[in-house]
Design a protein around this motif. Structure first.
Motif, PDB file in Angstrom:
ATOM      1  N   GLY A 244       0.838  -1.109  -0.058  1.00 34.66           N
ATOM      2  CA  GLY A 244       0.038  -0.139  -0.054  1.00 34.66           C
ATOM      3  C   GLY A 244       0.924   1.484   0.027  1.00 34.66           C
ATOM      4  O   GLY A 244       0.586   2.294  -0.593  1.00 34.66           O
TER       5      GLY A 244
ATOM      6  N   ILE B 187      -5.979  -5.867   0.663  1.00 32.61           N
ATOM      7  CA  ILE B 187      -6.397  -4.446   0.599  1.00 32.61           C
ATOM      8  C   ILE B 187      -7.868  -4.440   1.138  1.00 32.61           C
ATOM      9  O   ILE B 187      -8.818  -5.542   0.679  1.00 32.61           O
ATOM     10  CB  ILE B 187      -6.336  -3.962  -0.895  1.00 32.61           C
ATOM     11  CG1 ILE B 187      -4.969  -4.079  -1.621  1.00 32.61           C
ATOM     12  CG2 ILE B 187      -7.206  -2.933  -1.169  1.00 32.61           C
ATOM     13  CD1 ILE B 187      -4.980  -3.789  -3.039  1.00 32.61           C
TER      14      ILE B 187
ATOM     15  N   THR C 163      -6.868   1.811  -2.054  1.00 29.81           N
ATOM     16  CA  THR C 163      -5.677   0.922  -2.564  1.00 29.81           C
ATOM     17  C   THR C 163      -4.317   1.649  -2.719  1.00 29.81           C
ATOM     18  O   THR C 163      -3.426   1.012  -2.903  1.00 29.81           O
ATOM     19  CB  THR C 163      -5.987   0.485  -4.103  1.00 29.81           C
ATOM     20  OG1 THR C 163      -6.037   1.560  -5.046  1.00 29.81           O
ATOM     21  CG2 THR C 163      -7.369  -0.444  -3.979  1.00 29.81           C
TER      22      THR C 163
ATOM     23  N   THR D 282      -4.539  -0.190   2.559  1.00 30.49           N
ATOM     24  CA  THR D 282      -3.835  -0.216   1.645  1.00 30.49           C
ATOM     25  C   THR D 282      -2.984  -1.605   1.115  1.00 30.49           C
ATOM     26  O   THR D 282      -2.624  -1.604   0.018  1.00 30.49           O
ATOM     27  CB  THR D 282      -3.440   1.181   0.823  1.00 30.49           C
ATOM     28  OG1 THR D 282      -2.271   1.371   1.668  1.00 30.49           O
ATOM     29  CG2 THR D 282      -4.587   2.186   0.936  1.00 30.49           C
TER      30      THR D 282
END
Length: 866
Positions: free
Chosen positions: A527, A836, A805, A832
């Motif tokens: 992320g 996710i 995301t 993220t």
């Protein structure tokens, strides 16, 4: 020399030489003799069938595999070069020999395309045969094979090798992991079966067979099937690997070489089991995987390099009653029956393919086009203006785009056929006619299939095992305002990552980077990297000034805004390449190219940048035209280039940007020849009044010369505009070529590279919902979330995607798992990194759900920056 012999020798000498070639090939394999025989056959009357018989006899009677391979290769070249109708029954016995090497399969394809009766066992030769037959029918404006009027799923069952996998032929696995191309879909139901044949002494090695979802391939293809939460497998010993763990599962006896182990799956009741030589092992058990996800056959193995695990999706030996394997369904009429759809030319299909790919570039899915969704029709009609043959077809149907539906299905089926035939495509490159047909087929492929073919080249260049390089980014430093160019270059996110990684050998790694934020304890599970890449992309892109509502130049001086009146993007700037920091700027553009190369090679990262069409075309060695420049790069000078008075004005042309001295001189080549007046006198000074006919001739001469000057000036100006950014683009291209294999770049269309590097910039609610796993939500919350997302415009869909995301474009590395909690006073939150996750709550209704989502994405705080 060989080609000359076939031309200059008299027929009597050619006949004798051909007999000598056959005699020589009967004794020893020779590539030169093989080529000579193949070149002589078309030039010797009545020699084709005699040669086929002689070569087939040698191939059937020889005990040398090397000699048989050489003869089969010669037969393929003879058939490919021949324009006569051969007696194919001569080759019928040869079609039954084992093993079915690539050469034998290639020969079978050539026989089948000429109407011969061939029994295929695997998908690749079937699909290549049909693809070649489709191309021939299009080239001759004849009806296509009937099978392409509908999806060709039953013909394209094949094994897809994962990266770093070694196979023998289409079905033999040595090391690595393979997946079946077709799935067992719980939404459609059914009972499915496939099997593996254990090699001699195979149980001293590792073999796993089972079922898995797409997530297993995307996230854990470097682990064996059954080693993660997205797959389940039997290890052919005594352990069933489930959700990353293991439980006992004992066959009635120890499995030995030559045994056939089957995998049975009943999706109607969501249960599975395995079998040994047709006898079930143990009891049936529940499938511990998502009940809504399609399940694919997976086999992982590592056996001795001299052994092979035979994976049989179809033509299985022990398929139980009531179950279906993945046999390629070829009947006697597959290659014979013809489509009732009115035939169209190859040029029509090429234009239709470009049109469909253009629409996909605009964010319209092929399923929407084929499904008759009216939402895309206005954009579709706009694009039709570029493709006259397709536009004429629509016009002939009273303006109905539905007239294109059967032809779009043909392209979709052809794309699937070509993807399944990719493993054989390299084997026909030595056959001139067949290779040319394959090249024409490639021009018809839709994006997904074209990239599937390219990816076979990419995986061989990727380093999957190396650990990701850890780089540190100081967000506070990157946010500080700087006016000095060198400070901007060095302190930006681009500059910091350039300094940390440019000299590292990391750009071919599947996992290239992990990011450590200075002063943060957060661990990067994907992320942080995606978010930093989004911020890096923002530094390269223009911004809008909220006060003036005008575009402002990118923060990074390596890039500049385009000059288009309605389409906004950025280009690499030529100016800093010749300033005080020229060497650094050149190197940083190469680094940008390396990052783009990693995105193209691995598909693991994405840059949210928008470059014009001509940049992508130049990166894949396409040749853009001035219309490509006008399309989305610079249309401000279009009217000037179309205005003859301006181009013929020295005042205008002398100051035209980027026209170099040599181009200017060339453009003026005939200016001195243009008469200054229709009234002229001889050198002696005596004036002669021209007749009216003379005046007409002189006037025409002046017009012709002026037109020459006009054409030269327009060409010089156009070339100058098209090459303005070549130097800067060249540095980016150097970076890409240092990462992506030349063979892969040579196969790419410019839009293939653009999509791979930058993804889709237009997100619709439907796109976003397809990327979400809502299996854990209650029906009430799932309905609320769906209605809330469906009410969002595309720009807010992109912002929600970024919130969930860390990236604003599709595709994603994995689906967004939506989790439900019961704290309705809180706004949604996201995680993220992998997995996710989007967390929502049981709100009052869909309007409150939407309001809370908008609050969350407008006030997101993550990793110390907004």
């Amino acid at each position: 020399v060989i080609n000359n012999l076939a031309v200059v020798l008299p027929n009597s000498a050619k006949e004798g030489l051909l007999r000598s070639c056959l005699d020589t090939l009967a004794v020893t394999p020779s590539v030169g003799v093989s080529r000579l025989a193949a070149s002589l056959v078309p030039t010797v009357p009545t020699a084709l069938n005699v040669t086929l018989y002689g070569l087939a006899h040698i191939a059937l009677t020889t005990t040398s595999q090397l000699r048989r391979d050489a003869i089969v290769d010669t037969l393929s070249k003879v058939l490919d070069a021949s324009t006569e109708v051969p007696n194919l029954s001569i080759l019928s016995k040869l079609m039954l020999i084992r093993p079915r090497t690539l050469g034998v399969q290639r020969l079978m394809v050539l026989v089948a395309t000429r109407g011969g009766n061939v029994h295929f066992e695997t998908a690749a030769p079937v699909c290549l045969t049909l693809a070649l037959m489709c191309e021939a029918a299009m080239s001759n404006v004849q009806p296509l094979p009937l099978v392409v009027d509908a999806p060709v799923t039953s013909l394209t069952h094949r094994l897809i090798p994962m990266p770093n996998t070694t196979m023998r032929g289409d079905t033999g696995l040595v090391v690595g992991q393979v997946r079946g191309s077709s799935s067992a879909d719980p939404r459609k139901g059914g009972k499915f079966y496939y099997e593996v044949v254990v090699p001699a002494d195979g149980m001293s090695n590792a073999i796993y067979m089972g079922w898995g979802t797409r997530e297993h391939e995307q996230q854990s293809s470097f682990h064996h099937v059954g080693a993660d939460n997205h797959s389940v497998a039997f290890d052919l010993r005594s352990i069933l690997h489930v959700m990353g763990g293991g439980q006992e599962y004992h066959p009635p006896r120890r499995i030995r070489g030559g045994d056939v182990v089957g995998a049975l799956l009943d999706v109607d009741i969501n249960q599975m089991c395995w079998s040994l030589n047709g006898e079930e092992i143990g009891m049936w058990m529940m499938v511990p995987l998502p009940t809504v996800e399609p399940l694919f056959p997976f086999v992982s193995a590592r056996v001795d390099e001299k052994l092979t695990v035979e994976v049989k999706l179809g033509n299985t030996q022990f398929c139980p009653d009531g179950f279906s394997d993945f046999t390629v369904c070829v009947t006697e009429t597959t290659f014979v029956d013809r489509s009732p759809v009115a035939p169209e030319s190859l040029q029509f299909y090429e234009q239709l393919s470009h049109w469909a790919n253009d629409l996909c570039t605009l964010g319209i899915r092929l399923d929407d086009i084929r499904g008759g969704d009216s939402k895309w029709e206005s954009r579709g009609r706009t694009q039709l203006a570029l493709y006259s043959l397709v536009a004429d077809k629509v016009q002939d149907a009273n303006g109905s785009l539905s007239a294109l539906q059967p032809y779009l299905q043909h392209l979709d089926s052809l794309s699937d056929l070509a993807l399944s035939a990719a493993s054989l495509e390299s084997s026909v490159r030595s056959l001139d006619n067949c290779a040319a047909s394959c090249a024409r087929v490639k021009k018809l492929l839709l994006f997904a299939a074209r990239w599937g073919v390219i990816e076979r080249v990419l995986v061989s260049a990727m380093d999957r095992d190396a650990r990701a390089f850890a780089a540190t980014v100081d967000m506070a430093l990157a946010k500080q305002p700087h006016t000095d160019t060198i400070a901007i270059l060095q302190n930006s996110i681009v500059g910091q990552l350039y300094a940390a990684t440019n000299d590292e050998n990391i750009f071919k790694r599947r996992n290239m980077l992990t990011i450590k934020l200075n002063g943060s304890i957060s661990e990067d599970g994907g992320g942080i990297l995606r978010t930093v890449l989004s911020l890096l992309s923002e530094e390269m892109m223009y911004t809008f000034n909220p006060t003036t509502s005008e575009r402002e130049a990118p923060k990074l001086p390596l890039f500049r805004c385009n000059d288009h009146s309605s389409i906004f993007n950025v280009l690499p700037s030529a100016e800093p390449l010749h300033g005080p920091h020229a060497e650094l700027c050149q190197s940083m553009l190469r680094w940008v190219g390396k990052v783009m190369g990693n995105a193209a090679l691995t598909g693991r990262i994405m840059l949210a940048v928008s470059f014009p069409k001509i940049l992508w075309m130049k990166l894949v060695d396409d040749t853009p035209t001035i219309e490509d420049l006008f399309y989305d790069c610079n249309d401000t000078c279009k009217k000037s280039l179309e205005d003859p008075d301006l181009l013929l004005s020295d005042m205008y042309f002398d100051v035209f940007p980027f026209v170099d001295a040599s181009s200017l001189q060339q453009a003026r080549g005939d200016e001195e020849k243009v008469p200054s007046s229709p009234l002229t006198g001889p050198p002696g000074g005596m004036f002669i009044m021209p007749s009216s006919d003379d005046l007409v001739v002189i006037g025409q001469s002046r017009t012709r010369n002026q037109q020459k000057v006009l054409n030269r000036r327009r060409e010089a100006a156009s070339n100058a505009l098209l090459t303005e950014f070549d130097e800067a683009i060249g540095y980016i291209k150097e970076g890409i070529e240092s990462v992506v294999p030349p063979a892969a770049l040579a196969e790419m269309h410019w839009d293939d590279l653009r999509r791979r590097v930058t993804g889709s910039s237009t997100q619709t609610p439907a796109d976003l919902l397809r990327e979400m796993d809502m299996g854990g939500l209650s029906d009430r919350v799932q309905i609320m979330l769906t209605e809330a997302i469906e009410s969002l415009p595309p720009d807010l869909c992109s912002r929600l995607l970024l919130f969930c995301t860390g990236q604003s474009r599709l595709p994603l590395p994995e689906k967004i798992k939506v989790v439900e909690l019961d704290e309705p006073t809180k706004v949604p939150s996201s995680h993220t990194c992998s997995p996710i996750t989007l967390t929502v709550h049981d709100y009052r209704d869909s309007e409150e759900m939407k309001s809370k989502l908008l609050t969350a994405i407008s006030n997101a705080y993550e990793f110390g920056f907004v």
